[in-house]
Design an enzyme around this catalytic site. Structure first.
Site, PDB file in Angstrom:
ATOM      1  N   ASP A 198       3.962  -8.442  13.508  1.00  0.00           N
ATOM      2  CA  ASP A 198       3.522  -9.361  12.344  1.00  0.00           C
ATOM      3  C   ASP A 198       4.333 -10.629  11.960  1.00  0.00           C
ATOM      4  OD1 ASP A 198       1.690  -9.915  10.297  1.00  0.00           O
ATOM      5  OD2 ASP A 198       2.331  -8.620   8.755  1.00  0.00           O
ATOM      6  N   THR A 221       0.952  -1.188   0.066  1.00  0.00           N
ATOM      7  CA  THR A 221      -0.023   0.138  -0.046  1.00  0.00           C
ATOM      8  C   THR A 221       0.879   1.286   0.064  1.00  0.00           C
ATOM      9  OG1 THR A 221      -1.103  -1.513   1.675  1.00  0.00           O
ATOM     10  CG2 THR A 221      -2.044   0.889   0.945  1.00  0.00           C
ATOM     11  N   TYR A 222       1.709   1.118   0.916  1.00  0.00           N
ATOM     12  CA  TYR A 222       2.686   2.462   0.982  1.00  0.00           C
ATOM     13  C   TYR A 222       4.132   2.543   0.188  1.00  0.00           C
ATOM     14  CZ  TYR A 222      -0.031   3.109   5.345  1.00  0.00           C
ATOM     15  OH  TYR A 222      -1.273   3.436   6.049  1.00  0.00           O
TER      16      TYR A 222
END
Length: 364
Positions: free
Chosen positions: A186, A75-76
Site C-alpha cells: 500500500d 478500523t483496527y
C-alpha cells in the site's frame, strides 16, 4: 464477511509468534545496572532469560510509555503520540484492538513479524511490543509528518532536488524489502513518514497480501509523479475511473504491452476505448530528461518490464549524489554522505500555524 474464514486466534498464538525485536535499543547504562544480578555473558542468553531482563528494565510494559495526543484512528487501530520513560524519546503508540474483529490480529501479527526483521534507515523502527488481553500495542519511533503533510506544507510545490532525495530513500527502503521477499502493498504518501532531518521511512506493513488489477499501479511511479507535479497521477474515485485515467495517459494496454490483458475478465467488462500514450512530459513539465526516463520505467504496465527498485537506484537521475550513496550500510542515512542535504522548498509556508506542523503518525 471474511471473518468466517479466519481461524480464531488465541493469545497463545500471538505470544508464540511475537518476541521483542532482536536489537532493541537500550539506554546507556541500563545493561550495567543489571549485569550485577545476571549470569556472565560468555554464553548466549536464552530467550526467556533475555525477555525477563528486558521486562525488568520496563520493555513490554504499558506503564513505560506516557500517552500524549491522538494522531489517527483506523478500523483496527488507534495511533497516539507518546513518550518513553526509559529514553525520554517521543514514540508512536499503535494500539490494535484484538477483540474488535478477527482480521485485526492477523494483520497485526503480519506487521510485527515483518517489521521485527527489517532493520534499515528507510524503514520505521519497531521499538517495543506490549500485549494485553484486549490490545496489542506496537511502539514505533516517532516521525514528525508523512509525505502527504509535507507536500501540503509546501503548497504542493516541492524542490525538484528534494523530490530526488525522497525518491532515492523510498527506493532504498523498497530494494531492502524486496531482497527479503517482503512486498509493501500500500504505497501512498500517507504511509511514507518523514522526520525533521528529511529522512523518509516506509511505515504500515500490516496490509493484506491481496492485490487487484487497479492496485498494480499504486506505487513508486505514482508517488514520484505526485511529488514532481503536486497532484496525484490518477485521482480516480472508482476502479473504472482510475483505470480510465491510467489508460488515457499511458495508453490502453494491448497484448504487446501487457501480455494476457485482453483475456482478463475484469478488463473486458469495462470495454475501454483505445487510447494512445501521451508524452509524460506534457503532464510533468518540471521533470528533466533523466527523471522522465526513470518515471517511464517505473510506470510500465507489466511488472516484469517495470524497473526494479534496486536497478532504479543506479539510474542516471541520481548521478548527482555521487558514488558513495550506492554503498551505504543498510542502517546509514543518505544524509551521512557529505554534501547531501535538503533545499528550501519554493512553496514552503512558515510553521506559524500549529496545524501545519502538527505531528505525524504510523498510519492506521
Amino acid at each position: 464477511m471474511r471473518n468466517n474464514h479466519h481461524r480464531r486466534i488465541s493469545n497463545e498464538d500471538i505470544n508464540k509468534r511475537l518476541s521483542l525485536p532482536a536489537d532493541i535499543r537500550l539506554p546507556e547504562g541500563y545493561l550495567e545496572k543489571f549485569a550485577m544480578n545476571s549470569p556472565p555473558f560468555d554464553k548466549p542468553m536464552s530467550r526467556r532469560l533475555r525477555r525477563a531482563s528486558l521486562s525488568e528494565i520496563g520493555f513490554g510494559k504499558l506503564e513505560t510509555y506516557i500517552k500524549l495526543d491522538k494522531l489517527g484512528e483506523g478500523t483496527y487501530a488507534t495511533v497516539f503520540k507518546g513518550r518513553s520513560k526509559l529514553t525520554d524519546n517521543l514514540v508512536a503508540l499503535k494500539e490494535i484492538r484484538l477483540e474488535h474483529e478477527e482480521g485485526a490480529p492477523c494483520t497485526a501479527i503480519r506487521e510485527v513479524s515483518l517489521l521485527k526483521d527489517l532493520k534499515h534507515a528507510n524503514i520505521v523502527t519497531l521499538h517495543d511490543i506490549i500485549h494485553t488481553d484486549k490490545c496489542l500495542t506496537l511502539v514505533f519511533e516517532y516521525l514528525e509528518k508523512d509525505l502527504k503533510q509535507y507536500m501540503d506544507d509546501c503548497g504542493s510545490i516541492m524542490s525538484v532536488h528534494n523530490v530526488k532525495i525522497f525518491l532515492f530513500q523510498l527506493l532504498r527502503g523498497l530494494a531492502y524489502c524486496h531482497k527479503r521477499k517482503v512486498l509493501h502493498r500500500d504505497l501512498k504518501p500517507q504511509n511514507l513518514l518523514i522526520n525533521e532531518k528529511g529522512e523518509l521511512k516506509l511505515a504500515d506493513f500490516g496490509i493484506s497480501p491481496h492485490i487487484q488489477l487497479e492496485a498494480q499501479h499504486q506505487g513508486v511511479g505514482c508517488i514520484f509523479y505526485e511529488m514532481i507535479t503536486g497532484r496525484p497521477l490518477f485521482p480516480g474515485s472508482t476502479v473504472e475511473d482510475e483505470l480510465h485515467l491510467i489508460f488515457r495517459i499511458l495508453g490502453t494496454p494491448t497484448e504487446e504491452t501487457w501480455p494476457g490483458i485482453t483475456t482478463s475478465e475484469e478488463f473486458k467488462t469495462y470495454n475501454f476505448p483505445r487510447y494512445h500514450a501521451e508524452p509524460l512530459v506534457n503532464h510533468a513539465p518540471r521533470i528533466d530528461n533523466d527523471g522522465h526516463d526513470l518515471l517511464s520505467m517505473l510506470l510500465q504496465f507489466e511488472a516484469k518490464r517495470r524497473v526494479s527498485a534496486e536497478d532504479a537506484l543506479r539510474h542516471s537521475y541520481f548521478k548527482c549524489f555521487g558514488e558513495q550513496v550506492q554503498t551505504l550500510a543498510d542502517t546509514a542515512s543518505i544524509f551521512s554522505v557529505k554534501g547531501i542535504q535538503l533545499q528550501k522548498d519554493p512553496g514552503k509556508r512558515s510553521s506559524v500555524h500549529p496545524e501545519s506542523s502538527k505531528s505525524s503518525k504510523i498510519e492506521k
